[in-house]
Each structure stands twice: as C-alpha cells, then as structure tokens.
Design an enzyme around this catalytic site. Structure first.
Site, PDB file in Angstrom:
ATOM      1  CB  THR A 211      -1.662 -27.724   0.356  1.00  0.00           C
ATOM      2  OG1 THR A 211      -2.761 -27.999  -0.432  1.00  0.00           O
ATOM      3  CG2 THR A 211      -0.842 -28.779  -0.189  1.00  0.00           C
ATOM      4  NE  ARG A 239      -8.789 -29.315  -8.122  1.00  0.00           N
ATOM      5  CZ  ARG A 239      -7.927 -28.988  -7.219  1.00  0.00           C
ATOM      6  NH1 ARG A 239      -7.798 -29.699  -5.907  1.00  0.00           N
ATOM      7  NH2 ARG A 239      -6.976 -28.243  -7.679  1.00  0.00           N
ATOM      8  CB  VAL A 240      -7.116 -35.559  -8.828  1.00  0.00           C
ATOM      9  CG1 VAL A 240      -5.642 -35.702  -8.397  1.00  0.00           C
ATOM     10  CG2 VAL A 240      -8.123 -36.364  -8.205  1.00  0.00           C
ATOM     11  CB  THR A 262       0.875 -25.152  -1.419  1.00  0.00           C
ATOM     12  OG1 THR A 262      -0.438 -24.503  -0.997  1.00  0.00           O
ATOM     13  CG2 THR A 262       1.941 -24.037  -1.063  1.00  0.00           C
ATOM     14  N   GLY A 263      -0.924 -24.503  -3.877  1.00  0.00           N
ATOM     15  CA  GLY A 263      -1.333 -23.286  -4.785  1.00  0.00           C
ATOM     16  C   GLY A 263      -2.644 -23.679  -5.696  1.00  0.00           C
ATOM     17  N   GLY A 265      -3.808 -25.807  -7.927  1.00  0.00           N
ATOM     18  CA  GLY A 265      -3.343 -27.116  -8.345  1.00  0.00           C
ATOM     19  C   GLY A 265      -3.343 -27.209  -9.961  1.00  0.00           C
TER      20      GLY A 265
END
Lengths: 345, 345
Positions: A211, A239-240, A262-263, A265
């Site tokens: 990301t 998926r979001v 970032t990671g 989510g």
C-alpha cells in the site's frame, strides 16, 4: 526656528519610519525558511535484508526518491500539500513495485480492485473510492470525489461512472496485469488449498503489502494525507480495508496532523488508527511522535495487528512507527534533503 | 477435652462459614439491580408537528416501542448487547416507515442500495456492508462479516456472494418497493431538473432521512452499536455515507461508549463522529452527554452538518443530541420503562 523644528519633526518621522521598515525586514530575515515537507510510504510488512537483492532495493529506493522529488517540486514552488500528496502517490501508483495502481494485487477471481482516499487538513474535506477496476490512478479519482461531488465516498461501478462523467479515461483490467502479482495469487491459492486440507494457520501476508501513502505540509501550513492500495492478494467478497476509510487509513487536520496507514486493514478500521492519532494530539496534547507510537506500538500491537503509519504535524515534525520488520518510507524536507529507509534496524 | 476442642473448632468453622455466606448474600442483595439499557433511533431530520398526522405519529411510536421491547427481552434474559442491537434494528428494517431494509429510499436509477455496520465494545470487533441490493436485513449480514469472516467491510456483489455462502437468503429488489419512497424519488428528480434550469439551492433532505440505529448495554457490562440505512434518495455513483463506516456512523468500546449516528453522512465521515465521541471520553474524561453534545452541537454544527447520535456509556447513561427539528428516538431501561420522543421541544 519654526522651519527648523518642522524640519526636525520630519527628520524624526523619517528616521522612525526607516528604522521600523528595517526592523520589519530584519524580522522577516530572522523568520526561518518556510517549513514544508513530504513523507511517503510504500507499505509495511516482512522485509528482510536476506530476501532483498541489491538490485531490488535500488529499484525501490529510486522510485521512492522520484515520488519525493515530484512532490517536492510542487511544495517548493508554493503549491498545495494536496497537490504534492496526489502527485507523489501517482508516481507510486504508476510503478509495478507497489500494491497500488499498476502493481495492484489480484483478487480471488483474478481481477484487480483498487481503493484510495485523500483528505485536506484545512477544510476537513475528504474523498474516497473503493472497488475500482478500471481506474489507473485511484488517488486522483478520490480527489475528484472530494472536489467535484458533494460526497465523500463512492464505490464500485458507480464510482467509475462518476469518473467517466468527470472525463477520467478508464483502463482495461489488462493494464494491471503483472507477472509477479499473478504468481503471488497462484501461490496464495495453493497455500489456501493446503491449509483447508491440513488446517495449518493462515499464510503470512508478504504477498499483500505495498500500500502506498503520502502526507505533506505546504508553505501555507496546510496538511494533507492520501493512501492508495490494491488490497490483499486473493481477497474476495468485495472486501474493503482501511485505505479508503477516512479516520482509519487516512486523516488530516491542520490543527493536529496528517496520517497515512498501511498494514492489517481490519485492525486499523477497528481502532480508527489515523483519527485516533489526531485525537491524542488534540485532546491529550501529545506530540505527533508520541501519538503515532502510542497507537501503533501499543494499541495496535495489543489488539494483534501489524503495520505502520506515516504522520506529519503542522510544524513539519514527522513520525513513522511500524511493528513489522520493515516499511518502505522516505521524506524530503524544505532543503531538498532526501532520507529513505526500508528496514527496522 | 480433645474431642470438645475438635468439636468447637468445627463449630467455629461452621459459624464463620455461615456468617460469610450470609454476608455474601447481603452483598448481593445490596447490589443494585443489573443495569442494562437499549437506546434506538429512526433518523434525524425535518420533523414538525405541523406535517405529522396523529396516525403517522402513532405508527412511528408503535414501531419504535416494538423494537425496544424486542431488544429488552434479550437483555432482561441475560442476552448480549450485540443480540439486542441486531434484533431491535431488524424490527426497524422490516418496517416500511424507516429508511433501512424494507423502507429504503431509491437511488437515481431506481434501485435500492443498503448499508449497515455493527460493533462489539468488548472486543472492538466490527462488521460493515455497503451497496447491498438483495439483503433483507443488512444489519445481520454486517454481523456475519464480523463473526464469520476475517474482514470488517464488504461491499456490493461480493458482500452478497458472502451472504449466499453463509446461507442468507437473497430477496428480489421488488421487496424494497414502497409507493412512498418511489414518489420521493420522482419528486427529487423533478426538483433536480428545476434546479439545473434555474440554479436554485439543493433540495432539503426530508426525503432521505430515516436511518435506524441502536446502542445497548447488557448485564455483563458489554456495549454494542449498530446502524442501518438506505442512504439518500436519488443517490448515484455508488455513494456511501457514514452508516457503514466504523468510526463515523457506528462505534463501540466498553471503556467509553456505544454510538450510532444519523444525518448528513459526509460530515459525519469527515469528523469521524462516533470515534470522536469515544475519544473525548477516553482522553478528556468527558461524560457521554458532554462528549456527544460537543461533537454534534459544536463540531458538526461548525462544519455545517446536520443530524444526531444516540450514545450510551457502560453505566447506562445515555445522550441523544441532534441539531435538526426532530429525531425519532427512544430507550428502555432495566425496569422496562419506555420513553419515546420525536421532536426537539
């Protein structure tokens, strides 16, 4: 005598004026150079010196430096933090190295679905898009949602209809095909099948990270933040993650800070990571470093999540805590000095 | 003598045991009745006594009371706040009165697209769904996302594929057809055409409100929050509001409060309303009332947004500030006392 007095009154007025203007000039000269800064990330995850070849590392460093220089030029010329954030992220989206734009990972059904968001710290205006399949630069569409619609978030085909209306050219899904990401999908599917047969733990997320994000401070003191992602390899069910969620993956408020995350989510959404860092500064008077470290190194870790953030305050102080073995990250300051780091140590 | 001593030792032990158990019983008797509570809303907006007929008001009051009694039964029997929230919201989703489930408003293209989210204050686990077209009870699918997947948010057709996998029956779009909402769409489109011809200001949002939500405290001290909506009439471009955004429309944390919001979704996302109320309690030690009022009556109003929230803390104190002329709202406490209010005054 009257003439002399009048003359001397004029002389005094003149002398005072000159002195005052000199003092004003001095005050300006004493004022430090405009503080502007751009900080970017290219994802946090398992990055080790053992698996990274010198050639790969050079490619990542070069691309991060290019993104920093692109944003720097805008900030140096007096441009907005929003422009700098968008431009820097577009450079990373156009590279196959990162999990955003061109280099987005594949979903379970072999498509690419991209998410992004952007926020302006002066107005608290924000834009977000999710589930895009045909947009080359999701960060720019997020900005159009913010600036050209009354909405904050648009998803799926509807968001792409808005893009067409705004004159944004759509690209074929083929644009997002990269051999490396395709292999990662096949590998993920293979591991998934092995897992369902012998109930081993889920695969690590190396194949998913990448990301990208940026936070910037411009010469007028304006903060902005943006994040763009392809999500996770082999994702399904629409998926979001946190990247397009204002308050989770992205937040900006001139009174506190600009954050891009970032990671994992899901953990970032549950904690409201970006918004929480801002709240710790607003309500507890924490510095950007203390606030970001509290949320990432304590709260996120306590919940079991991994990842990191970049955060920047209105004075140009930045922090980039993460609890993984690496995070692609870099900044450029007003002097044009570039610092790029990858590993934890 | 030895025998007597042994007997007396037994007698003392017995006496002490009896006294201890009596003290424990007394302690329990002195303990106040378990504090549990359920608070619900059915949307905030322009609601005036002038436009409301006694018959309409009765219908709204009856349905709100039914939702409260449904959740109350669960809480009284020792059930979880999550179960109470889900059950109460299902009652409202199944009614054509509210803009959620059955009574969802129409999009610009004449479809219905539903969003919902739910959060558990004990674990900070959350589930959210957006852009659903064939799900009768979005709140229940949000809960399945939370409990049966590693994800927090699923959107569109992907979310419905997950529903099928979980054995949730899909309904036809026809299920969501109601004459009243259809007329509102036609009216909105008419106004839109008039607006584009003479540049009058946007239409007010009467036709859109009716989002539903619930927050509950169970006998174990667990908080939960949920929100469900059809979005805004005549919406386009896959617009998503605050209802499915964890931190904006919904948040729950046992250490602070549970919140469900309703109003101009975009403003609620930009402020991170639900998360901000929790942060004010966590970081500034504000009461739930102070925190909710600060965010709705000061911050939201300053930004130009309208709407309201219901908020409940772990001691059973609730607040329901709003800056519109009305908000359908009600609560039921551990005694079974029901209070329902509609107007501001």
């Amino acid at each position: 005598m009257t003439v002399w007095l009048r003359f001397s009154r004029h002389a005094i007025t003149l002398a005072v004026s000159l002195l005052a203007s000199r003092l004003i000039l001095l005050a300006f000269a004493a004022d430090p150079k405009p503080q502007f800064k751009l900080v970017i990330h290219g994802g946090a995850g398992t990055i080790s010196r053992q698996t990274m070849t010198p050639e790969m590392e050079r490619q990542y460093r070069d691309k991060l430096a290019e993104a920093l220089r692109t944003g720097y030029k805008i900030l140096k010329d007096g441009g907005s933090s929003l422009d700098a954030v968008e431009s820097a992220i577009r450079v990373l989206e156009d590279s196959p190295l990162f999990n955003a734009g061109k280099g987005a990972v594949f979903t379970n059904v072999g498509t690419n679905e991209l998410d992004a968001s952007v926020m302006d710290g002066a107005s608290l205006k924000a834009g977000a898009v999710a589930g895009l399949k045909h947009i080359k630069n999701p960060i720019s569409l997020a900005r159009l949602v913010m600036e050209k619609s009354p909405h904050v978030m648009m998803v799926g085909a509807g968001a792409e209809a808005f893009a067409r209306q705004q004159g944004v050219g759509l690209v074929s899904q083929k644009y997002f095909f990269t051999e490396r990401r395709w292999k990662q999908l096949l590998e993920a599917k293979k591991k998934e099948m092995q897992r369902s047969s012998n109930a081993s733990p889920p695969t690590p997320k190396e194949a998913s990270f990448g990301t990208v994000g940026a936070v910037a401070l411009d010469q007028r003191g304006g903060l902005a933040a943006g994040t763009s992602t392809g999500g996770v390899t082999n994702k399904r069910f629409g998926r979001v993650g946190d990247s397009p969620i204002i308050g989770a993956g992205t937040y900006a408020d001139n009174r506190t800070c600009a954050v891009s995350a970032t990671g994992d989510g899901e953990y970032f959404i549950r904690l409201g990571v970006a918004r929480d860092i801002s709240a710790l500064m607003e309500y507890k008077g924490k510095s950007v470093k203390e606030a970001a470290e509290t949320v990432i190194l304590e709260k996120l870790a306590a919940l079991g999540g991994t990842g990191g953030v970049i955060a920047l305050d209105a004075k140009g102080n930045h922090a980039w805590p993460f609890n993984t073995s690496g995070m692609y990250r870099g900044y450029i300051d007003a002097d044009g000095k570039i610092v790029i780091e990858i590993y934890k140590d």
